[in-house]
Design a protein around this motif. Sequence first.
Motif, PDB file in Angstrom:
ATOM      1  N   UNK A   1     -19.256 -33.854 -21.683  1.00  0.00           N
ATOM      2  CA  UNK A   1     -17.818 -34.044 -21.460  1.00  0.00           C
ATOM      3  C   UNK A   1     -17.310 -35.393 -21.937  1.00  0.00           C
ATOM      4  N   UNK A   2     -18.220 -36.298 -22.306  1.00  0.00           N
ATOM      5  CA  UNK A   2     -17.850 -37.637 -22.758  1.00  0.00           C
ATOM      6  C   UNK A   2     -17.692 -37.643 -24.281  1.00  0.00           C
TER       7      UNK A   2
ATOM      8  N   UNK B   1     -19.285 -26.610 -20.281  1.00  0.00           N
ATOM      9  CA  UNK B   1     -20.141 -25.428 -20.295  1.00  0.00           C
ATOM     10  C   UNK B   1     -19.353 -24.173 -20.656  1.00  0.00           C
ATOM     11  N   UNK B   2     -18.131 -24.067 -20.143  1.00  0.00           N
ATOM     12  CA  UNK B   2     -17.333 -22.859 -20.368  1.00  0.00           C
ATOM     13  C   UNK B   2     -17.071 -22.630 -21.854  1.00  0.00           C
TER      14      UNK B   2
ATOM     15  N   UNK C   1     -25.819 -32.191 -21.248  1.00  0.00           N
ATOM     16  CA  UNK C   1     -25.620 -33.191 -20.197  1.00  0.00           C
ATOM     17  C   UNK C   1     -25.616 -32.503 -18.835  1.00  0.00           C
ATOM     18  N   UNK C   2     -26.098 -33.204 -17.795  1.00  0.00           N
ATOM     19  CA  UNK C   2     -26.125 -32.602 -16.459  1.00  0.00           C
ATOM     20  C   UNK C   2     -24.749 -32.644 -15.809  1.00  0.00           C
TER      21      UNK C   2
ATOM     22  N   UNK D   1     -22.054 -27.397 -14.089  1.00  0.00           N
ATOM     23  CA  UNK D   1     -22.846 -28.530 -14.565  1.00  0.00           C
ATOM     24  C   UNK D   1     -23.944 -28.043 -15.513  1.00  0.00           C
ATOM     25  N   UNK D   2     -24.662 -28.999 -16.104  1.00  0.00           N
ATOM     26  CA  UNK D   2     -25.643 -28.660 -17.121  1.00  0.00           C
ATOM     27  C   UNK D   2     -26.782 -27.796 -16.631  1.00  0.00           C
ATOM     28  N   UNK D   3     -27.277 -28.055 -15.420  1.00  0.00           N
ATOM     29  CA  UNK D   3     -28.389 -27.267 -14.893  1.00  0.00           C
ATOM     30  C   UNK D   3     -27.955 -25.830 -14.619  1.00  0.00           C
TER      31      UNK D   3
END
Length: 203
Positions: free
Chosen positions: A12-13, A37-38, A55-56, A62-64
């Motif tokens: 996201x960065x 992620x979407x 990225x998590x 989130x990434x996981x």
Amino acid sequence: MPSNQTVYIVDDDAAVRDALGLLLSLHGYRTAFFSDAASFLRSWSAERRGCLLLDIRMPGMDGLDLQKKLLELGSRLPVLIITGHGDVNSAREAFRSHAVDFLEKPLQEAQLVDAIEEAFARQERQPQGSRASEEYLRRHASLTPREREVMELVVAGRHNREVAEDLGISVRTVEVHKARVMEKLGVGSIADLVRQYLQNPVA
């Protein structure tokens, strides 16, 4: 690098995406970028080749969770986890979902490139077996019973003080045993220790 392989970066960065894009382009990698992620899931297809740099911590999924969702979808795209907030539990969760590596920010260029090459190689040799490697078995056999106990508790996410209390030894002794385990197994971080432990099941 095969022309049909791409490094898919989900972070996201924007600054991180730009920096990774520049770095990887200098090494000749083809890249594709996603801010969450979407957006990656909307464009995902089973035919994609390469690896996913994930990225998590991201808004929304989130990434996981994305990693787990891709497994449910039957994705065979190897995953590299990157995070600025790594811990044993996150690493263990990532490797249980078959992550190739768990890299902490700031990323080291050589380590990142090695991880990407391993991810590409892993995709080429799928499906993989689950037997422990001979090298890992040899190194594992060199551990003392106490070192194995310490390793198993560390991989389970226990902190040094908790390990000390469980085993009835001092925190300093735990640190010594942990250092010896990492030296004998040839790992440079707790994340590497978790990865080797989970990817090399020893009967």
